[in-house]
Design a protein around this motif. Structure first.
Motif, PDB file in Angstrom:
ATOM      1  N   LEU A  91       0.843  -5.854  -9.892  1.00  0.00           N
ATOM      2  CA  LEU A  91       0.664  -5.664  -8.453  1.00  0.00           C
ATOM      3  C   LEU A  91      -0.126  -4.397  -8.138  1.00  0.00           C
ATOM      4  O   LEU A  91      -1.000  -4.414  -7.265  1.00  0.00           O
ATOM      5  CB  LEU A  91       2.033  -5.625  -7.757  1.00  0.00           C
ATOM      6  N   LEU A  92       0.155  -3.314  -8.848  1.00  0.00           N
ATOM      7  CA  LEU A  92      -0.575  -2.066  -8.633  1.00  0.00           C
ATOM      8  C   LEU A  92      -2.052  -2.234  -8.962  1.00  0.00           C
ATOM      9  O   LEU A  92      -2.923  -1.791  -8.216  1.00  0.00           O
ATOM     10  CB  LEU A  92       0.042  -0.943  -9.469  1.00  0.00           C
ATOM     11  N   SER A  93      -2.347  -2.921 -10.063  1.00  0.00           N
ATOM     12  CA  SER A  93      -3.753  -3.105 -10.442  1.00  0.00           C
ATOM     13  C   SER A  93      -4.481  -4.019  -9.452  1.00  0.00           C
ATOM     14  O   SER A  93      -5.668  -3.837  -9.197  1.00  0.00           O
ATOM     15  CB  SER A  93      -3.877  -3.642 -11.870  1.00  0.00           C
ATOM     16  N   GLU A  94      -3.786  -4.977  -8.881  1.00  0.00           N
ATOM     17  CA  GLU A  94      -4.405  -5.907  -7.930  1.00  0.00           C
ATOM     18  C   GLU A  94      -4.493  -5.332  -6.517  1.00  0.00           C
ATOM     19  O   GLU A  94      -5.466  -5.572  -5.813  1.00  0.00           O
ATOM     20  CB  GLU A  94      -3.633  -7.241  -7.897  1.00  0.00           C
ATOM     21  N   MET A  95      -3.476  -4.607  -6.104  1.00  0.00           N
ATOM     22  CA  MET A  95      -3.409  -4.102  -4.729  1.00  0.00           C
ATOM     23  C   MET A  95      -4.128  -2.763  -4.538  1.00  0.00           C
ATOM     24  O   MET A  95      -4.576  -2.458  -3.443  1.00  0.00           O
ATOM     25  CB  MET A  95      -1.952  -3.895  -4.298  1.00  0.00           C
ATOM     26  N   GLY A  96      -4.155  -1.969  -5.584  1.00  0.00           N
ATOM     27  CA  GLY A  96      -4.630  -0.596  -5.441  1.00  0.00           C
ATOM     28  C   GLY A  96      -3.484   0.293  -4.990  1.00  0.00           C
ATOM     29  O   GLY A  96      -2.435  -0.188  -4.546  1.00  0.00           O
ATOM     30  N   GLY A  97      -3.688   1.583  -5.090  1.00  0.00           N
ATOM     31  CA  GLY A  97      -2.612   2.544  -4.860  1.00  0.00           C
ATOM     32  C   GLY A  97      -2.032   2.559  -3.464  1.00  0.00           C
ATOM     33  O   GLY A  97      -0.820   2.592  -3.287  1.00  0.00           O
ATOM     34  N   GLN A  98      -2.877   2.525  -2.438  1.00  0.00           N
ATOM     35  CA  GLN A  98      -2.381   2.640  -1.060  1.00  0.00           C
ATOM     36  C   GLN A  98      -1.562   1.430  -0.641  1.00  0.00           C
ATOM     37  O   GLN A  98      -0.472   1.577  -0.080  1.00  0.00           O
ATOM     38  CB  GLN A  98      -3.533   2.859  -0.090  1.00  0.00           C
ATOM     39  N   LEU A  99      -2.076   0.234  -0.914  1.00  0.00           N
ATOM     40  CA  LEU A  99      -1.351  -0.978  -0.541  1.00  0.00           C
ATOM     41  C   LEU A  99      -0.076  -1.115  -1.378  1.00  0.00           C
ATOM     42  O   LEU A  99       0.973  -1.520  -0.859  1.00  0.00           O
ATOM     43  CB  LEU A  99      -2.244  -2.206  -0.700  1.00  0.00           C
ATOM     44  N   PHE A 100      -0.148  -0.739  -2.647  1.00  0.00           N
ATOM     45  CA  PHE A 100       1.046  -0.799  -3.501  1.00  0.00           C
ATOM     46  C   PHE A 100       2.103   0.194  -3.018  1.00  0.00           C
ATOM     47  O   PHE A 100       3.292  -0.103  -3.055  1.00  0.00           O
ATOM     48  CB  PHE A 100       0.691  -0.539  -4.972  1.00  0.00           C
ATOM     49  N   PHE A 101       1.681   1.362  -2.559  1.00  0.00           N
ATOM     50  CA  PHE A 101       2.622   2.323  -1.987  1.00  0.00           C
ATOM     51  C   PHE A 101       3.348   1.704  -0.795  1.00  0.00           C
ATOM     52  O   PHE A 101       4.574   1.795  -0.679  1.00  0.00           O
ATOM     53  CB  PHE A 101       1.901   3.613  -1.568  1.00  0.00           C
TER      54      PHE A 101
END
Length: 165
Positions: free
Chosen positions: A46-56
């Motif tokens: 999920l982190l790799s797909e969403m990126g840091g901000q969206l994953f946060f």
């Protein structure tokens, strides 16, 4: 005779399914470790797909959702913070993964190991919150603090590498 709390779990109920980490918390030995083990590749993906901000944001929503999930499932089981409830481990791993400079396997292993160390060891104030707050927030917050300890350890490790290598 008292009914086994695990028998009160219904995996057809989304609340229970998420609270027990898609069934990972139902393992007979070390359910928190199994929950963390399942959460690590899910969080990495999920982190790799969403990126840091969206994953946060996803992790923040998962924390607040977890307060409800864990409280409701604990009430349904009739036991506060039963070991089978591992959504708190999922959120803890998600927080810890965000501290990694990249998602190579060694860093994932480091995040998993440090989070489990602090979740099991429960240094102050983790143990205090674990023992004193008996609701969904209490179930969630001790793992969030364990994740912060793990994140701090990762930052110290990264600083050490930069400074000396």
């Amino acid at each position: 005779m008292t009914q086994n709390p695990i028998k009160k779990i219904d995996l057809r109920q989304p609340t229970h399914l998420l609270a027990v980490g898609f069934g990972s918390g139902l393992m007979p030995k070390a359910p928190g470790t199994w929950g963390s083990l399942v959460a690590t590749p899910i969080g990495t993906f999920l982190l790799s797909e969403m990126g840091g901000q969206l994953f946060f944001l996803f992790t923040l929503v998962s924390f607040f959702l977890g307060i409800y999930l864990c409280q409701k499932t604990a009430e349904d089981m009739g036991v506060h913070d039963h070991g089978a409830i591992v959504w708190d481990e999922f959120v803890g791993i998600f927080i810890t993964l965000m501290a990694l400079p990249n998602l190579i396997w060694f860093n994932q292993l480091l995040a998993f190991s440090l989070f489990r160390l602090f979740d099991v060891w429960k240094p102050f104030p983790i143990k205090y919150f674990d023992q004193k707050i008996h609701n969904g927030f209490g179930i969630m917050i001790d793992d969030v603090i364990a994740a912060f300890y793990a994140v701090g350890s990762i930052f110290i490790y990264r600083w050490f590498l930069i400074l000396f290598f």
